[in-house]
Motif scaffolding. Structure first.
Motif, mmCIF file in Angstrom:
data_model
loop_
_atom_site.group_PDB
_atom_site.id
_atom_site.type_symbol
_atom_site.label_atom_id
_atom_site.label_comp_id
_atom_site.label_asym_id
_atom_site.label_seq_id
_atom_site.Cartn_x
_atom_site.Cartn_y
_atom_site.Cartn_z
ATOM 1 N N ASN A 1 8.478 -30.880 24.070
ATOM 2 C CA ASN A 1 9.291 -30.532 25.238
ATOM 3 C C ASN A 1 10.480 -29.668 24.820
ATOM 4 N N SER A 2 10.467 -28.420 25.231
ATOM 5 C CA SER A 2 11.495 -27.459 24.803
ATOM 6 C C SER A 2 12.880 -27.813 25.335
ATOM 7 N N GLY B 1 9.594 -23.225 14.304
ATOM 8 C CA GLY B 1 10.348 -22.008 14.616
ATOM 9 C C GLY B 1 11.029 -22.044 15.960
ATOM 10 N N THR B 2 10.377 -22.613 16.957
ATOM 11 C CA THR B 2 10.947 -22.634 18.304
ATOM 12 C C THR B 2 11.836 -23.846 18.554
ATOM 13 N N ASP B 3 11.485 -24.996 17.963
ATOM 14 C CA ASP B 3 12.133 -26.246 18.356
ATOM 15 C C ASP B 3 13.104 -26.831 17.332
ATOM 16 N N TYR B 4 12.848 -26.614 16.046
ATOM 17 C CA TYR B 4 13.684 -27.243 15.020
ATOM 18 C C TYR B 4 14.525 -26.252 14.221
ATOM 19 N N LYS C 1 7.037 -26.250 27.620
ATOM 20 C CA LYS C 1 6.487 -26.887 26.433
ATOM 21 C C LYS C 1 6.268 -25.818 25.350
ATOM 22 N N SER C 2 6.431 -26.230 24.100
ATOM 23 C CA SER C 2 6.240 -25.299 22.976
ATOM 24 C C SER C 2 4.791 -25.300 22.494
#
Length: 287
Positions: A58-59, A118-121, A285-286
């Motif tokens: 969940n972004s 890359g997108t979330d952490y 969502k990612s």
């Protein structure tokens, strides 16, 4: 003058209500009371250890984690970021990257990164690097959790001393009667796999993530740990193992759930954490 004051008061209340209705998420206490972010952030800053139970893909939850980390750094001098999303044998890679000794490219090639890193952490990691925040890899190496799922906890005793250094000290006690573990067994009933071993694999993850925080507790740090909600829901999992060692630790738990309707907390989610963040089921969502 009185009319103007009453008009302003009513306009303010309507504005607050409209703002709350336009938010993509809502925040509730464990009793199910809707609250504003200020109360959550106040509680976050008053506790030594914060477990943010996420939905991994969940972004919006990941964006909220970043805002919370920024708030902690703004208000606290000794913040520690820790997370399930790194395994303990990657700690050297993390430290070298934080210290600027290896490049992003080298780090991302050598560390065991989740697909949505890359997108979330990565935004969390970049903020930590820019602000000299230590990052703790708390998770057990996946290969050892996999070993337990196949052969049980006893299989870890045969590992080398170096391998054991990445795991909570053995032997690790597992309470199969804890509701979370009992529910896991029930859910897997009829599986061809050894259900007890699967629960033990979950438990060794929880125990290792708790153990990874021990050296930072009681030293004036504020520890912000990120993990899947199921690892800290109902004050079990990581929290249960941490409490066995630090019974009086100051802990705050946050859970994230998804609902079609975010304007009331579903009964099944009440009590799972100190604060529950409700996100719409169709939020970004990612993966």
């Amino acid at each position: 003058m009185l009319k103007k004051t009453l008009f302003y008061f009513c306009f303010t209340l309507l504005s607050i209500s409209a703002y709350s209705q336009n938010k993509i998420y809502q925040i509730y206490t464990k009793e199910g009371d809707l609250v504003e972010e200020e109360l959550l952030y106040k509680a976050v800053n008053e506790n030594e250890i914060i477990f943010f139970g996420e939905l991994h893909n969940n972004s919006v939850a990941h964006w909220l984690q970043l805002q919370m980390l920024k708030n902690l750094k703004q208000n606290q001098s000794n913040v520690v970021l820790a997370g399930e999303f790194f395994e303990r044998d990657d700690q050297l890679n993390i430290n070298e990257w934080l210290e600027g000794k290896i490049t992003d490219k080298n780090f991302e090639a050598e560390a065991k990164l989740w697909n949505n890193y890359g997108t979330d952490y990565k935004p969390l990691m970049l903020f930590a690097k820019e602000n000299q925040i230590p990052v703790v890899a708390s998770n057990i190496p996946r290969k050892y959790a996999s070993l337990v799922s196949r052969e049980g906890l006893g299989s870890l005793e045969q590992l080398s001393p170096e391998a054991k250094s990445y795991i909570a000290p053995l032997p690790v006690a597992v309470d199969m009667e804890l509701p979370g573990y009992a529910g896991m067994k029930e859910m897997m009933h009829g599986s061809s796999m050894n259900v007890d071993f699967m629960v033990e694999a979950q438990a060794i993850k929880d125990a290792t993530m708790a153990y990874s925080l021990f050296e930072y507790i009681g030293k004036g740090n504020q520890i912000f740990h990120i993990n899947g909600s199921y690892h800290s829901n109902n004050y079990e999992g990581i929290v249960w193992y941490l409490k066995k060692e630090y019974e009086d630790a100051s802990i705050l738990t946050i859970a994230t759930v998804e609902q079609n309707d975010t304007y009331s907390l579903e009964e099944k989610s009440k009590g799972i954490a100190d604060f529950i963040i409700v996100l719409p089921t169709d939020s970004p969502k990612s993966y």
